[in-house]
Design a protein around this motif. Structure first.
Motif, PDB file in Angstrom:
ATOM      1  N   SER A   1      -0.015  -5.827 -10.547  1.00 32.74           N
ATOM      2  CA  SER A   1      -1.146  -6.405  -9.809  1.00 32.74           C
ATOM      3  C   SER A   1      -1.760  -7.572 -10.578  1.00 32.74           C
ATOM      4  N   LEU A   2      -1.837  -7.453 -11.892  1.00 35.17           N
ATOM      5  CA  LEU A   2      -2.337  -8.566 -12.708  1.00 35.17           C
ATOM      6  C   LEU A   2      -1.399  -9.769 -12.622  1.00 35.17           C
ATOM      7  N   GLU A   3      -0.111  -9.494 -12.521  1.00 36.43           N
ATOM      8  CA  GLU A   3       0.848 -10.591 -12.391  1.00 36.43           C
ATOM      9  C   GLU A   3       0.686 -11.275 -11.039  1.00 36.43           C
ATOM     10  N   VAL A   4       0.354 -10.519  -9.993  1.00 35.32           N
ATOM     11  CA  VAL A   4       0.038 -11.126  -8.695  1.00 35.32           C
ATOM     12  C   VAL A   4      -1.201 -12.005  -8.842  1.00 35.32           C
ATOM     13  N   LYS A   5      -2.210 -11.473  -9.500  1.00 35.71           N
ATOM     14  CA  LYS A   5      -3.460 -12.221  -9.700  1.00 35.71           C
ATOM     15  C   LYS A   5      -3.205 -13.547 -10.407  1.00 35.71           C
ATOM     16  N   ASN A   6      -2.297 -13.549 -11.364  1.00 40.96           N
ATOM     17  CA  ASN A   6      -2.051 -14.737 -12.174  1.00 40.96           C
ATOM     18  C   ASN A   6      -0.985 -15.670 -11.608  1.00 40.96           C
ATOM     19  N   ALA A   7      -0.284 -15.249 -10.559  1.00 40.98           N
ATOM     20  CA  ALA A   7       0.761 -16.094  -9.974  1.00 40.98           C
ATOM     21  C   ALA A   7       0.132 -17.338  -9.356  1.00 40.98           C
ATOM     22  N   MET A   8       0.744 -18.467  -9.579  1.00 43.63           N
ATOM     23  CA  MET A   8       0.188 -19.728  -9.099  1.00 43.63           C
ATOM     24  C   MET A   8       1.008 -20.344  -7.966  1.00 43.63           C
ATOM     25  N   GLU A   9       2.301 -20.179  -8.021  1.00 42.26           N
ATOM     26  CA  GLU A   9       3.170 -20.821  -7.031  1.00 42.26           C
ATOM     27  C   GLU A   9       3.677 -19.795  -6.031  1.00 42.26           C
ATOM     28  N   ARG A  10       4.028 -20.247  -4.867  1.00 45.33           N
ATOM     29  CA  ARG A  10       4.460 -19.370  -3.779  1.00 45.33           C
ATOM     30  C   ARG A  10       5.648 -18.492  -4.174  1.00 45.33           C
ATOM     31  N   ASN A  11       6.683 -19.079  -4.762  1.00 46.60           N
ATOM     32  CA  ASN A  11       7.874 -18.301  -5.131  1.00 46.60           C
ATOM     33  C   ASN A  11       7.554 -17.244  -6.184  1.00 46.60           C
ATOM     34  N   GLU A  12       6.693 -17.590  -7.111  1.00 45.32           N
ATOM     35  CA  GLU A  12       6.254 -16.634  -8.124  1.00 45.32           C
ATOM     36  C   GLU A  12       5.481 -15.497  -7.452  1.00 45.32           C
TER      37      GLU A  12
ATOM     38  N   ALA B   1       6.844  -8.480  -4.493  1.00 46.02           N
ATOM     39  CA  ALA B   1       8.019  -7.608  -4.398  1.00 46.02           C
ATOM     40  C   ALA B   1       7.966  -6.531  -5.484  1.00 46.02           C
ATOM     41  N   ASP B   2       7.547  -6.900  -6.679  1.00 42.85           N
ATOM     42  CA  ASP B   2       7.415  -5.917  -7.764  1.00 42.85           C
ATOM     43  C   ASP B   2       6.365  -4.862  -7.426  1.00 42.85           C
ATOM     44  N   VAL B   3       5.236  -5.303  -6.884  1.00 44.86           N
ATOM     45  CA  VAL B   3       4.184  -4.359  -6.493  1.00 44.86           C
ATOM     46  C   VAL B   3       4.716  -3.396  -5.430  1.00 44.86           C
ATOM     47  N   LEU B   4       5.430  -3.926  -4.445  1.00 40.83           N
ATOM     48  CA  LEU B   4       5.989  -3.072  -3.387  1.00 40.83           C
ATOM     49  C   LEU B   4       6.983  -2.058  -3.948  1.00 40.83           C
ATOM     50  N   GLU B   5       7.775  -2.470  -4.933  1.00 38.17           N
ATOM     51  CA  GLU B   5       8.734  -1.551  -5.567  1.00 38.17           C
ATOM     52  C   GLU B   5       8.006  -0.400  -6.249  1.00 38.17           C
ATOM     53  N   VAL B   6       6.931  -0.714  -6.960  1.00 33.82           N
ATOM     54  CA  VAL B   6       6.147   0.320  -7.630  1.00 33.82           C
ATOM     55  C   VAL B   6       5.483   1.236  -6.598  1.00 33.82           C
TER      56      VAL B   6
END
Length: 111
Positions: free
Chosen positions: A46-57, A63-68
């Motif tokens: 979730s923190l990685e989602v928060k910090n993602a800046m670009e659409r592909n990222e 996708a990682d959050v959904l896997e978890v």
């Protein structure tokens, strides 16, 4: 040099590490440890989602959050349908997040 990770990893990571010419030590978690690690991984992702800046990222991190979440749902034997039913009920009763509303404060009258 040994780098300590102590975290839940995807199933194929040990093979990927070994193909890279490195050694690793893994163990299989018991059910309680697994669920706890999934919850910790959800916070990490979730923190990685928060910090993602670009659409592909952002797509990759979602996708990682959904896997978890799939792992957590499996632990509790929760179906996608059950989750979507509750999601839709909450959207009907409380609304969704489409209006971009931000609550600044609530003022209560003195009695």
């Amino acid at each position: 040099m040994k780098i300590i990770h102590n975290k839940l990893i995807r199933d194929n990571i040990p093979e990927i590490i070994e193909k890279d010419g490195k050694k690793c030590k893994v163990r299989v978690l018991n059910d309680g440890e697994y669920l706890q690690c999934l919850k910790e991984k959800l916070l990490e992702e979730s923190l990685e989602v928060k910090n993602a800046m670009e659409r592909n990222e952002m797509i990759k991190e979602i996708a990682d959050v959904l896997e978890v979440l799939d792992g957590i749902k499996a632990c509790y034997d929760i179906s996608d349908e059950e989750v979507l039913t509750i999601k839709n009920k909450k959207a009907l009763s409380n609304g969704a997040f489409t209006k971009k509303l931000f609550l600044e404060y609530v003022e209560k009258e003195d009695m």
